[in-house]
Design a protein around this motif. Structure first.
Motif, mmCIF file in Angstrom:
data_model
loop_
_atom_site.group_PDB
_atom_site.id
_atom_site.type_symbol
_atom_site.label_atom_id
_atom_site.label_comp_id
_atom_site.label_asym_id
_atom_site.label_seq_id
_atom_site.Cartn_x
_atom_site.Cartn_y
_atom_site.Cartn_z
ATOM 1 N N UNK A 196 0.692 -1.194 -0.054
ATOM 2 C CA UNK A 196 -0.105 0.037 -0.120
ATOM 3 C C UNK A 196 1.110 1.335 0.002
ATOM 4 N N UNK A 197 0.077 2.428 -0.154
ATOM 5 C CA UNK A 197 0.934 3.739 -0.274
ATOM 6 C C UNK A 197 0.203 4.867 -0.148
ATOM 7 N N UNK A 198 0.509 5.887 0.328
ATOM 8 C CA UNK A 198 -0.191 7.329 0.156
ATOM 9 C C UNK A 198 0.238 8.047 -0.947
ATOM 10 N N UNK A 199 -0.946 8.505 -1.280
ATOM 11 C CA UNK A 199 -0.593 9.520 -2.633
ATOM 12 C C UNK A 199 -1.278 10.586 -2.585
ATOM 13 N N UNK A 200 -0.472 11.826 -2.779
ATOM 14 C CA UNK A 200 -1.078 13.142 -2.620
ATOM 15 C C UNK A 200 -1.427 13.489 -3.898
ATOM 16 N N UNK A 249 -10.452 -1.411 -7.760
ATOM 17 C CA UNK A 249 -9.746 -0.814 -6.613
ATOM 18 C C UNK A 249 -10.500 -0.591 -5.396
ATOM 19 N N UNK A 250 -11.681 -1.155 -5.409
ATOM 20 C CA UNK A 250 -12.739 -1.307 -4.060
ATOM 21 C C UNK A 250 -12.476 0.119 -3.660
ATOM 22 N N UNK A 251 -12.285 0.515 -2.333
ATOM 23 C CA UNK A 251 -12.443 1.713 -1.757
ATOM 24 C C UNK A 251 -10.913 2.273 -1.475
ATOM 25 N N UNK A 252 -9.958 1.963 -2.460
ATOM 26 C CA UNK A 252 -8.445 2.600 -2.202
ATOM 27 C C UNK A 252 -8.367 4.017 -2.697
ATOM 28 N N UNK A 253 -8.760 4.847 -2.143
ATOM 29 C CA UNK A 253 -8.442 6.139 -2.869
ATOM 30 C C UNK A 253 -7.464 6.775 -3.166
ATOM 31 N N UNK A 254 -6.320 6.109 -2.689
ATOM 32 C CA UNK A 254 -5.080 6.333 -3.107
ATOM 33 C C UNK A 254 -4.644 6.017 -4.350
ATOM 34 N N UNK A 255 -4.920 4.613 -4.506
ATOM 35 C CA UNK A 255 -4.726 4.125 -5.953
ATOM 36 C C UNK A 255 -5.586 4.700 -7.073
ATOM 37 N N UNK A 271 -13.675 8.925 -7.240
ATOM 38 C CA UNK A 271 -12.947 9.543 -6.042
ATOM 39 C C UNK A 271 -13.799 10.288 -5.222
ATOM 40 N N UNK A 272 -13.610 10.084 -3.962
ATOM 41 C CA UNK A 272 -14.303 10.849 -2.903
ATOM 42 C C UNK A 272 -14.456 12.232 -3.054
ATOM 43 N N UNK A 273 -15.173 13.031 -3.071
ATOM 44 C CA UNK A 273 -15.450 14.607 -3.146
ATOM 45 C C UNK A 273 -14.831 14.979 -4.366
ATOM 46 N N UNK A 274 -14.722 14.336 -5.768
ATOM 47 C CA UNK A 274 -14.166 14.832 -6.903
ATOM 48 C C UNK A 274 -15.065 14.298 -7.851
ATOM 49 N N UNK A 275 -15.545 15.036 -9.017
ATOM 50 C CA UNK A 275 -16.124 14.736 -9.982
ATOM 51 C C UNK A 275 -15.171 14.384 -11.439
ATOM 52 N N UNK A 276 -15.138 13.030 -11.806
ATOM 53 C CA UNK A 276 -14.142 12.932 -13.037
ATOM 54 C C UNK A 276 -15.178 12.513 -14.145
ATOM 55 N N UNK A 277 -16.595 12.952 -14.083
ATOM 56 C CA UNK A 277 -17.433 12.766 -15.267
ATOM 57 C C UNK A 277 -17.132 13.581 -16.425
ATOM 58 N N UNK A 278 -16.560 14.729 -16.241
ATOM 59 C CA UNK A 278 -16.544 15.540 -17.219
ATOM 60 C C UNK A 278 -15.077 15.604 -17.964
ATOM 61 N N UNK A 279 -14.545 16.742 -18.513
ATOM 62 C CA UNK A 279 -13.095 16.904 -18.967
ATOM 63 C C UNK A 279 -12.143 17.162 -18.204
#
Length: 445
Positions: free
Chosen positions: A162-166, A385-391, A425-433
């Protein structure tokens, strides 16, 4: 008739005399034609309990089995020799004390037979072998078996701690200036970009140089740039004069790192200023080669080169870092280019780097709509990725930076089976451009 009579008589006499001799012979003909089968010799073989494809294993069990009772004496202190491969490269060929099974080694025999094996438990955990995350092949060879055809077992393992990704951002931290600076890792195997948020106190070119000379906050990174004679920005040029007195700048080890970190960092100035060329001199003289053999006799032109952004893990943090893709034919169609990039993501990942792709994740097709590239994944994207937000964040940032490095791609859209991906991704919308954020790998977290 007499002739026939004598012939018949001679035949009968010969027949009965030969039969009589055979029956009364002292030789036991029955025994003479029986061939005894050779006695079966005891033979050791290896067997592994369970599968030989493992993820994050701890202990495994290997058995020495035999076809016939036999005794083992004077066992060696290490029953197995271990060789570890990463790809084709041997990572370690030492003999490890991996055994978790206590075996008394003395003059007494250890008797094994068909029903009683010699069972050994081995610890092949990531901590025991001191291995980084990644995929390896472990070859365990028995020191009790001389026959090379059956004295070893191959085990394929994958370690993922596992890892932390910013994630990358456009947030400039309360109005501070974000400068992307490059540093080598402490082992000098990769060059990592980090974005530092600062209060601008110098001209931009001198500020970049000043930050390169600062020690990075992450102690897994090191600085390799010290003093320079001068650094000037003028008319889309940066002029940098290197002191010949600093021998590290021209060493085979540090020279290329110095060149790459300075060049990459100054190229990032294009967020704020136009930059087309860098001119290097050494004590004000133009030199054909420097930095450990790099040609600097001509000005270094900033070129748009396709890149792939892979991960590089230092301690528990995953960084994105870029690798030039110089073998991509940009004159082919976007689907062919995308397939080539996908090959790098899935099969051509260099040692010590991480791909955000996992097994089963595929790009089904790509479509270029204007300057927006639509990446259509299979539905594995929704579950793998199940619920692994970092990945998830690591994957999305990698895709954005990689595909927008293509000259005619300014943004991407991500789909799964032709539909926008919601709530990925939690609190992030990736449905657009999605466009590439300005600030990669923020340093000040």
């Amino acid at each position: 008739m007499k002739i026939l009579y004598h012939i018949l008589l001679i035949f009968l006499i010969g027949f009965f005399s030969s039969t009589f001799l055979f029956v009364l012979s002292p030789i036991d003909y029955d025994d003479s034609i029986v061939i005894d089968e050779p006695e079966e010799k005891p033979e050791l073989t290896l067997s592994l309990e369970g599968e030989n494809n493992l993820e994050n294993p701890t202990n495994i069990v290997i058995k020495h089995t035999t076809n016939k009772q036999m005794s083992l004496t004077n066992l060696p202190s290490n029953i197995f020799t271990t060789i570890i491969y990463k790809g084709e490269e041997i990572i370690s060929s030492d003999t490890f004390n991996l055994s978790e099974t206590t075996i008394t080694i003395n003059d007494n025999d250890i008797i094994i037979d068909i029903d009683n094996d010699l069972t050994t438990t081995l610890n092949i955990s990531q901590e025991k072998l001191n291995l980084k995350d990644g995929s390896y092949k472990i070859v365990l060879t028995s020191n009790l078996i001389s026959n090379t055809e059956n004295n070893s077992i191959d085990i394929n393992v994958k370690y993922d701690s596992g890892f932390v990704y910013y994630e990358a951002t456009n947030d400039n931290k309360l109005g501070l200036m974000g400068l992307t600076i490059y540093y080598p890792d402490i082992e000098k195997k990769a060059i990592i970009p980090v974005t530092r948020f600062i209060t601008k106190e110098l001209s931009l070119n001198k500020q970049v140089l000043n930050e390169l000379q600062q020690t990075p906050k992450d102690r897994s990174l090191i600085k390799v740039v010290d003093d320079v004679n001068y650094c000037i920005y003028k008319d889309s040029y940066v002029y940098i004069d290197i002191p010949a007195s600093n021998e590290n700048y021209n060493s085979a080890t540090d020279g290329p790192l110095v060149f790459s970190t300075i060049t990459k960092a100054f190229y990032q100035m294009d967020k704020y200023l136009s930059l087309d060329y860098i001119r290097y001199t050494v004590d004000k003289a133009r030199i054909d080669e420097y930095f450990g053999g790099i040609k600097i006799g001509s000005d270094i032109e900033r070129k748009v080169i396709p890149k792939i952004y892979l991960g590089y893990k230092l301690d528990d943090r995953m960084y994105l870092t870029d690798i030039d893709l110089t073998d991509i034919d940009l004159n082919t169609d976007i689907q062919t280019i995308s397939n080539k990039i996908l090959e790098y993501y899935t099969t051509n990942v260099p040692n010590n780097y991480y791909s955000p792709f996992v097994q089963g994740l595929e790009i089904k097709n790509t479509t270029l709509n204007g300057d927006n590239l639509i990446l259509n994944f299979n539905d594995t994207l929704l579950t793998t990725f199940e619920d692994d937000q970092n990945k998830k964040k690591f994957l999305v940032d990698s895709l954005i930076y990689t595909f927008t490095s293509l000259n005619n791609v300014k943004s991407i859209s991500i789909q799964a089976d032709g539909k926008p991906v919601e709530n990925f991704i939690d609190e992030k919308d990736i449905t657009g451009i999605l466009t590439a954020p300005w600030f990669i790998n923020p340093e000040n977290i």
